[in-house]
Design a protein around this motif. Structure first.
Motif, PDB file in Angstrom:
ATOM      1  N   GLU B  83       0.807  -1.219   0.000  1.00  0.00           N
ATOM      2  CA  GLU B  83       0.000   0.000   0.000  1.00  0.00           C
ATOM      3  C   GLU B  83       0.840   1.270   0.000  1.00  0.00           C
ATOM      4  OE1 GLU B  83      -3.296   0.445   2.475  1.00  0.00           O
ATOM      5  OE2 GLU B  83      -4.094  -1.553   2.080  1.00  0.00           O
ATOM      6  N   ILE B  85       3.372   1.582  -2.198  1.00  0.00           N
ATOM      7  CA  ILE B  85       4.118   1.587  -3.456  1.00  0.00           C
ATOM      8  C   ILE B  85       3.339   2.199  -4.613  1.00  0.00           C
ATOM      9  CG2 ILE B  85       5.071   0.066  -5.229  1.00  0.00           C
ATOM     10  CD1 ILE B  85       5.873  -1.869  -3.093  1.00  0.00           C
ATOM     11  N   ALA B  93      -0.881   1.347 -18.193  1.00  0.00           N
ATOM     12  CA  ALA B  93      -2.172   1.155 -17.520  1.00  0.00           C
ATOM     13  C   ALA B  93      -3.165   2.263 -17.834  1.00  0.00           C
ATOM     14  CB  ALA B  93      -1.983   1.021 -16.002  1.00  0.00           C
ATOM     15  N   ILE B  94      -3.078   2.780 -19.055  1.00  0.00           N
ATOM     16  CA  ILE B  94      -4.018   3.833 -19.462  1.00  0.00           C
ATOM     17  C   ILE B  94      -5.116   3.204 -20.306  1.00  0.00           C
ATOM     18  CG2 ILE B  94      -4.269   5.849 -20.965  1.00  0.00           C
ATOM     19  CD1 ILE B  94      -1.443   6.630 -20.086  1.00  0.00           C
ATOM     20  N   LYS B  95      -6.346   3.582 -20.001  1.00  0.00           N
ATOM     21  CA  LYS B  95      -7.471   3.083 -20.798  1.00  0.00           C
ATOM     22  C   LYS B  95      -7.783   4.090 -21.883  1.00  0.00           C
ATOM     23  CE  LYS B  95      -8.286  -0.692 -18.641  1.00  0.00           C
ATOM     24  NZ  LYS B  95      -7.851  -1.903 -19.326  1.00  0.00           N
ATOM     25  N   LEU B  98     -11.191   6.015 -21.957  1.00  0.00           N
ATOM     26  CA  LEU B  98     -11.539   6.979 -20.922  1.00  0.00           C
ATOM     27  C   LEU B  98     -10.838   8.297 -21.175  1.00  0.00           C
ATOM     28  CD1 LEU B  98     -11.310   4.791 -17.695  1.00  0.00           C
ATOM     29  CD2 LEU B  98     -13.279   5.237 -19.136  1.00  0.00           C
ATOM     30  N   GLU B 102     -10.771  10.900 -16.219  1.00  0.00           N
ATOM     31  CA  GLU B 102     -11.355   9.639 -15.747  1.00  0.00           C
ATOM     32  C   GLU B 102     -10.289   8.610 -15.422  1.00  0.00           C
ATOM     33  OE1 GLU B 102     -15.589   9.937 -18.164  1.00  0.00           O
ATOM     34  OE2 GLU B 102     -13.914   8.826 -19.004  1.00  0.00           O
ATOM     35  N   PHE B 106      -9.905   7.153 -11.646  1.00  0.00           N
ATOM     36  CA  PHE B 106      -9.921   5.726 -11.342  1.00  0.00           C
ATOM     37  C   PHE B 106      -8.744   5.370 -10.442  1.00  0.00           C
ATOM     38  CE2 PHE B 106      -8.240   1.511 -12.517  1.00  0.00           C
ATOM     39  CZ  PHE B 106      -9.250   0.744 -11.942  1.00  0.00           C
ATOM     40  N   TRP B 107      -7.551   5.832 -10.820  1.00  0.00           N
ATOM     41  CA  TRP B 107      -6.381   5.461 -10.030  1.00  0.00           C
ATOM     42  C   TRP B 107      -6.395   6.119  -8.662  1.00  0.00           C
ATOM     43  CZ3 TRP B 107      -4.395   1.165 -10.870  1.00  0.00           C
ATOM     44  CH2 TRP B 107      -4.335   0.641 -12.156  1.00  0.00           C
ATOM     45  N   ALA B 109      -9.040   6.655  -6.968  1.00  0.00           N
ATOM     46  CA  ALA B 109      -9.965   5.854  -6.164  1.00  0.00           C
ATOM     47  C   ALA B 109      -9.315   4.535  -5.742  1.00  0.00           C
ATOM     48  CB  ALA B 109     -11.241   5.583  -6.944  1.00  0.00           C
ATOM     49  N   MET B 110      -8.580   3.935  -6.666  1.00  0.00           N
ATOM     50  CA  MET B 110      -7.933   2.654  -6.359  1.00  0.00           C
ATOM     51  C   MET B 110      -6.852   2.811  -5.304  1.00  0.00           C
ATOM     52  SD  MET B 110      -9.215   0.144  -7.919  1.00  0.00           S
ATOM     53  CE  MET B 110     -10.803   0.886  -7.764  1.00  0.00           C
ATOM     54  N   PHE B 111      -6.160   3.933  -5.339  1.00  0.00           N
ATOM     55  CA  PHE B 111      -5.050   4.124  -4.406  1.00  0.00           C
ATOM     56  C   PHE B 111      -5.475   4.894  -3.167  1.00  0.00           C
ATOM     57  CE2 PHE B 111      -2.259   3.592  -8.287  1.00  0.00           C
ATOM     58  CZ  PHE B 111      -1.899   2.307  -7.939  1.00  0.00           C
ATOM     59  N   GLY B 112      -6.768   5.106  -3.032  1.00  0.00           N
ATOM     60  CA  GLY B 112      -7.269   5.690  -1.791  1.00  0.00           C
ATOM     61  C   GLY B 112      -7.000   7.176  -1.649  1.00  0.00           C
ATOM     62  N   ARG B 150      -0.119   9.902 -12.113  1.00  0.00           N
ATOM     63  CA  ARG B 150      -0.650   9.088 -11.010  1.00  0.00           C
ATOM     64  C   ARG B 150       0.117   9.316  -9.717  1.00  0.00           C
ATOM     65  NH1 ARG B 150      -0.539   3.460 -13.813  1.00  0.00           N
ATOM     66  NH2 ARG B 150       0.356   2.833 -11.851  1.00  0.00           N
ATOM     67  N   ARG B 156       2.378   8.687  -2.208  1.00  0.00           N
ATOM     68  CA  ARG B 156       2.789   7.443  -1.553  1.00  0.00           C
ATOM     69  C   ARG B 156       4.286   7.509  -1.342  1.00  0.00           C
ATOM     70  NH1 ARG B 156      -0.311   1.993  -3.453  1.00  0.00           N
ATOM     71  NH2 ARG B 156      -2.266   2.496  -2.431  1.00  0.00           N
TER      72      ARG B 156
END
Lengths: 217, 214
Positions: B83, B85, B93-95, B98, B102, B106-107, B109-112, B150, B156
């Protein structure tokens, strides 16, 4: 949860995958009556089986990209370091996958019923059975897809892997719609379907997370 | 740069590290130590295992040897240090479907993290004003900037960066150097694999690890 929103957006924007799925589902429903012939009674007897087979094949159709896309672009690698667990992420992906690949089929089932000359009570039972049973199909399918994520031809392997596991769903799914003579009501079959789906949704996220972790080693 | 700093001194200690990929030993007997406030630059020719080393540290490859993570003197378990890293590898890892915002939302939200610094992060990545642009239309360099953004969205303490300045222009090179500098000065650590020169200012606490010297 963010992953749900993201995956639904991705599916909608990547264009037409849900429509393809529906077209596939319905075309199975069109082709089989043509092959079997227009005999009403035969069709009525076969209808539950046809719908379940069509549903199974259609849910398998969307599996190949479910985890592979995230694996190939590095998303899965980064999700290892997310502040929520891979198990929770897998669970969210199951929900999305059900929403985009199973729910449309259920919505399209009335059209299927017209082609298969199904009566109203049977249609209602079919929809209920699909609601209860498709989560299990989706969860098992996703599990198969997660195992095959690193393989080049994984898209083909996953359906083969999970086909045997889907057998109980098919058995109870069909008997929920048209109970075999002498087996009484279809209530028991409905309960088994629900139980299968709950079990599958509860346990496959752990298996999927394990498979995704192993995919990097 | 976020100057609030990270609680607890982070310490990464690797001893005896080796990596085997495809039955071929990529590197062996690598040892190093990095702490919060330091950067480790990993150098080496192509194929000497820079990326593999980062993937080992990120837990994406099995580790042969001892890698220990500590925070404030206390050893961390795998989920705990995971958590901390940020791993930015070759795959960004780009969509494509989106928009830029966006992707970052997303990232975050995923990484808090919260999503407030997104416009700011895009601005600093020199992607300002492209929030609603689809990521699929970006150039290679811009995609790389987006994946580095990101780092800004969720602070982090541990950054594992693989070739962070590849595909970037000169201004981008300086930006990456500034990013790493900022990470160090707020008490984080960065392990950076690169064969390019990263101009970290004087006073920065930088170690270098050369791979592939037999």
């Amino acid at each position: 949860m963010a992953i749900i929103v993201r995956d639904i957006r991705l599916t909608l924007r990547s264009g037409g995958s849900t429509i393809t799925l529906l077209a596939f589902f319905l075309s199975v429903g069109v082709i089989i009556p043509i092959a079997v012939g227009p005999d009403k009674e035969t069709l009525a007897r076969l209808a539950p089986a046809i719908i379940w087979i069509a549903a199974l094949l259609s849910t398998l159709l969307g599996l190949d990209r479910l985890f592979v896309a995230d694996h190939e672009d590095g998303t899965n690698a980064s999700l290892h370091h997310a502040s929520i667990s891979l198990e929770a992420i897998s669970f969210a992906k199951l929900i999305v996958h059900w929403l985009v690949s199973a729910l449309p089929l259920i919505v399209a089932t009335p059209f299927m019923a017209i082609m298969l000359i199904m009566d109203m009570p049977t249609l209602l039972r079919t929809i209920a059975a699909l609601m209860l049973g498709t989560p299990a199909l989706v969860a098992l399918g996703a599990f198969g897809a997660s195992i095959a994520v690193t393989l080049k031809r994984g898209g083909v392997l996953a359906p083969i892997l999970i086909m045997p596991l889907a057998v109980p769903v098919l058995i109870f799914g069909v008997s929920a719609i048209s109970p075999a003579p002498g087996s009484g009501t279809s209530e028991a079959a409905f309960m088994f379907l629900g139980a299968l789906s709950l079990l599958a949704f509860a346990f496959t996220p752990f298996a999927i997370a394990l498979a995704l972790r192993a995919a990097h080693e | 740069m976020s100057n609030k700093g990270f609680a607890g001194q982070i310490r990464l200690n690797a001893q005896n590290l080796s990596c085997i990929r495809g039955e071929q030993e990529v590197f062996a007997d690598v040892a190093f130590q990095v702490s919060g406030g330091e950067a480790l630059i990993v150098r080496g020719a192509n194929g000497t295992g820079k990326s593999s080393l980062l993937m080992c540290l990120a837990g994406l490859l099995p580790v042969n040897g001892n890698v220990s993570w500590q925070r404030g003197g206390k050893s961390l378990t795998k989920p705990e240090y995971f958590e901390l890293i940020h791993f930015i590898g070759h795959l960004n890892a780009i969509k494509n479907e989106l928009t830029l915002a966006e992707n970052l939302q997303f990232w975050s939200a995923m990484f808090g993290g919260d999503s407030t610094p997104i416009a700011d992060a895009l601005e600093r990545a020199n992607l300002g004003g492209l929030d609603t642009y689809q990521a699929g239309h970006l150039s290679a360099g811009q995609r790389h900037r987006l994946s580095l953004a990101r780092l800004l969205v969720t602070p982090r303490p541990v950054w594992l960066l693989d070739e962070p300045s590849s595909a970037l222009d000169q201004q981008g090179d300086r930006w990456v150097a500034d990013l790493i500098q900022g990470q160090i000065s707020s008490g984080g650590l960065a392990v950076v694999a690169t064969h390019r020169h990263i101009a970290l200012g004087t006073g920065a606490n930088v170690r270098t690890l050369e791979l592939g010297q037999l």
